[in-house]
Design a protein around this motif. Structure first.
Motif, short mmCIF file in Angstrom:
data_model
loop_
_atom_site.label_atom_id
_atom_site.label_comp_id
_atom_site.label_asym_id
_atom_site.label_seq_id
_atom_site.Cartn_x
_atom_site.Cartn_y
_atom_site.Cartn_z
N ASN A 145 0.84 -1.20 0.00
CA ASN A 145 0.00 0.00 0.00
C ASN A 145 0.87 1.24 0.00
OD1 ASN A 145 -2.32 -1.57 0.09
ND2 ASN A 145 -2.42 -1.51 2.33
N LEU A 146 0.44 2.22 -0.78
CA LEU A 146 1.09 3.52 -0.84
C LEU A 146 0.11 4.55 -0.29
CD1 LEU A 146 3.47 5.35 -1.77
CD2 LEU A 146 2.28 5.58 -3.96
N ILE A 147 0.46 5.16 0.81
CA ILE A 147 -0.41 6.15 1.46
C ILE A 147 0.06 7.54 1.05
CG2 ILE A 147 -1.32 6.99 3.63
CD1 ILE A 147 -0.72 4.28 4.85
N ILE A 148 -0.79 8.24 0.33
CA ILE A 148 -0.46 9.59 -0.17
C ILE A 148 -1.16 10.59 0.74
CG2 ILE A 148 -0.55 11.15 -2.13
CD1 ILE A 148 -0.71 8.75 -3.97
N ASN A 149 -0.38 11.34 1.46
CA ASN A 149 -0.90 12.39 2.35
C ASN A 149 -0.68 13.74 1.68
OD1 ASN A 149 -1.36 10.68 4.97
ND2 ASN A 149 0.69 10.14 4.25
N ILE A 150 -1.72 14.28 1.08
CA ILE A 150 -1.61 15.52 0.31
C ILE A 150 -1.59 16.70 1.27
CG2 ILE A 150 -2.67 16.91 -1.50
CD1 ILE A 150 -3.94 14.39 -2.58
N MET A 151 -0.59 17.53 1.09
CA MET A 151 -0.42 18.70 1.95
C MET A 151 -0.78 19.95 1.17
SD MET A 151 3.26 17.53 3.52
CE MET A 151 3.35 18.96 4.60
N SER A 152 -1.24 20.95 1.86
CA SER A 152 -1.60 22.21 1.21
C SER A 152 -0.35 23.04 0.95
CB SER A 152 -2.57 23.01 2.09
OG SER A 152 -1.97 23.30 3.35
N ALA A 153 -0.34 23.71 -0.21
CA ALA A 153 0.79 24.58 -0.58
C ALA A 153 0.49 26.02 -0.15
CB ALA A 153 1.04 24.50 -2.08
N GLU A 154 1.53 26.72 0.18
CA GLU A 154 1.35 28.10 0.66
C GLU A 154 0.87 29.02 -0.45
OE1 GLU A 154 5.02 29.26 2.33
OE2 GLU A 154 4.97 27.81 3.99
N ASP A 155 1.44 28.88 -1.61
CA ASP A 155 1.10 29.79 -2.71
C ASP A 155 0.39 29.03 -3.83
OD1 ASP A 155 3.23 28.24 -3.30
OD2 ASP A 155 4.50 29.85 -4.12
N PHE A 156 -0.50 28.13 -3.46
CA PHE A 156 -1.25 27.39 -4.47
C PHE A 156 -2.54 28.13 -4.80
CE2 PHE A 156 -4.69 24.45 -5.44
CZ PHE A 156 -4.18 23.81 -6.55
N PRO A 157 -2.88 28.27 -6.09
CA PRO A 157 -2.03 27.94 -7.24
C PRO A 157 -1.16 29.12 -7.61
CG PRO A 157 -4.20 28.55 -8.02
CD PRO A 157 -4.25 28.67 -6.52
N LEU A 158 -0.08 28.84 -8.32
CA LEU A 158 0.78 29.92 -8.81
C LEU A 158 0.03 30.71 -9.87
CD1 LEU A 158 4.17 28.02 -9.01
CD2 LEU A 158 3.48 29.74 -7.34
N PRO A 159 0.15 32.04 -9.84
CA PRO A 159 -0.72 32.86 -10.72
C PRO A 159 -0.39 32.76 -12.20
CG PRO A 159 0.81 34.25 -9.52
CD PRO A 159 0.98 32.88 -8.97
N TYR A 160 0.85 32.45 -12.55
CA TYR A 160 1.25 32.43 -13.96
C TYR A 160 1.68 31.01 -14.32
CZ TYR A 160 1.37 37.45 -13.13
OH TYR A 160 1.04 38.73 -12.77
N GLN A 161 1.01 30.45 -15.30
CA GLN A 161 1.25 29.07 -15.70
C GLN A 161 1.49 29.01 -17.20
OE1 GLN A 161 -2.03 26.69 -14.33
NE2 GLN A 161 -1.76 27.29 -12.18
N ALA A 162 2.47 28.22 -17.57
CA ALA A 162 2.82 28.03 -18.99
C ALA A 162 2.94 26.53 -19.26
CB ALA A 162 4.14 28.73 -19.34
N GLU A 163 2.37 26.12 -20.37
CA GLU A 163 2.42 24.71 -20.76
C GLU A 163 3.21 24.59 -22.06
OE1 GLU A 163 -0.77 21.16 -20.57
OE2 GLU A 163 -1.17 22.64 -22.16
#
Length: 428
Positions: A145-163
């Motif tokens: 079993n893999l237990i994924i504990n998702i933590m909150s990010a301080e600056d989520f989401p980043l305002p500028y995103q590029a793909e």
């Protein structure tokens, strides 16, 4: 695909300024280092715990070497175990993985990789992934079993995103920490942000792309989304000018000044770059104004009476049956009249009988009529004796069956033609 362990990234003490060096680690390498540390330190337990951040790329490697210890070794001691091993991953209690988590393994002899970008909805909720390893040689299985504990990010989401769309990479190649670190380093040189994170990686096949031909080492292509805290640089916005947009519409490569910083390792399709500014997006959320929860007064409710009047359905039943029956009876009578009283077959038989009778009368009349005899049947003179030869016909012969000429053997007074004998003598 082999991803480096934490000791391959360098001395951990060097990143904090304590120990043998003063090197600095890029944000991508930091994220990979943290994820791998949690994986290595929990090897001694049956369950592994990882702590990714929401909105940041998560990568977890399913190493074949780790699961080989769960299966018996080869019968012969000393041989290197290289059994083909495949993995199956699913959310505990469900047949598939969460929507944000993907899995890839090219061959049974390569490591599997779980990757994706956790969402903010799952923050604080442990996500248990069941990992089942299959040994394709012995058909044995092992489950962890893999237990994924998702933590909150301080600056989520980043305002500028590029793909970016990278044409010369497959998704498992891009997930390697050193390759991803090199790409983020090139983006940081062009963008110059203070914070830069890899948000998500998607294979081009998941976006509707075609499987490449197995020639010239062609790749599937991969989409890499990164986020930063500063506006886009002028180089990234060059693709938005009209000249480059025209070249993209004509399927030509646009002219980008900073492309040479990527070209040494990454071939980027600049026509497919996507720039998203979260600060300028208009929110479509509308606040719901809740009322008191009381419906307007519509008067007193009057339920139906318990004693209902009985209704007679006999008349409706008769009408339902009588009308179709009457129509069917009329149609039956019309059909019977056509078939029995207006039969065309009787008229045809009478007509045929009249024709047959007339034909018979004509045949009887043709036997009794007098006709002129042909010239070949008239009396003629014999060419030798001069006697008159009687006619060839007899009175009792039917003229319709008598031939015009008879053979010479049946004629009287016919002249015999001398015939040559085999002895050479002639006989009259």
């Amino acid at each position: 695909m082999q991803l480096p362990h934490w000791w391959e990234l360098g001395d951990p003490c060097a990143w904090t300024g304590q120990g043998r060096g003063t090197r600095k680690m890029s944000p991508a390498t930091t994220g990979t280092f943290l994820l791998t540390v949690y994986t290595i330190f929990s090897r001694v337990h049956s369950d592994r715990n990882v702590y990714p951040s929401a909105g940041v790329l998560f990568v977890h490697v399913l190493e074949r070497e780790y699961f080989k210890g769960e299966f018996p070794p080869y019968p012969k001691p000393g041989e290197i175990s290289n059994d083909p091993i495949t993995f199956n991953t699913n959310l505990m209690g469900y047949p598939d993985r969460p929507g944000w988590l993907r899995y890839i393994q090219r061959t049974p002899y390569s490591d599997g990789v779980l990757y994706g970008s956790p969402t903010a909805e799952n923050v604080g909720k442990p996500t248990v992934i069941e990992i089942t390893a299959y040994n394709r040689r012995t058909f044995e299985t092992a489950r962890h079993n893999l237990i994924i504990n998702i933590m909150s990010a301080e600056d989520f989401p980043l305002p500028y995103q590029a793909e970016f769309f990278i044409k010369n990479m497959n998704v498992e190649e891009m997930l390697a920490s050193e390759v991803l670190g090199d790409f983020l380093g090139a983006v940081k040189n062009v963008w110059q942000p203070e914070r830069l994170n890899a948000i998500n990686i998607t294979s081009a096949l998941d976006r509707g792309g075609r499987v490449p031909l197995p020639i010239n080492d062609m790749k599937e292509g991969v989409y890499v989304m990164v986020g930063a805290d500063v506006p886009f640089s002028s180089c990234l916005r060059e693709v938005e000018n009209p000249q480059n947009q025209l070249r993209c519409s004509q399927e030509m490569e646009p002219v980008i000044t900073c492309d040479k910083k990527f070209r040494t390792q990454f071939y980027i399709d600049w026509c497919k770059i996507s720039l998203v500014d979260k600060t300028k997006q208009v929110s479509t959320y509308q606040e719901v104004i809740r009322g008191e929860g009381i419906l307007p007064d519509g008067g007193e409710y009057k339920p139906p009476s318990d004693s209902l009047k009985s209704r007679d359905y006999y008349t409706d039943f008769l009408i339902t049956l009588a009308v179709p029956s009457a129509v069917a009876l009329v149609l039956f009578l019309i059909l019977a009249y056509i078939m029995c009283c207006r039969r065309e077959g009787v008229i045809q038989l009478v007509h045929h009988s009249a024709i047959q009778k007339s034909t018979k009368e004509l045949r009887d009349m043709s036997k009794n009529r007098e006709i002129a005899w042909p010239l070949s049947t008239l009396p003629v003179f014999h060419p030798v004796t001069g006697e008159i030869i009687p006619p060839l016909h007899a009175d009792n012969y039917e003229s319709t069956n008598m031939p015009l000429m008879q053979t010479q053997q049946n004629l009287p007074h016919q002249t015999q033609i001398p015939q040559q004998q085999t002895t050479g003598k002639w006989y009259p």
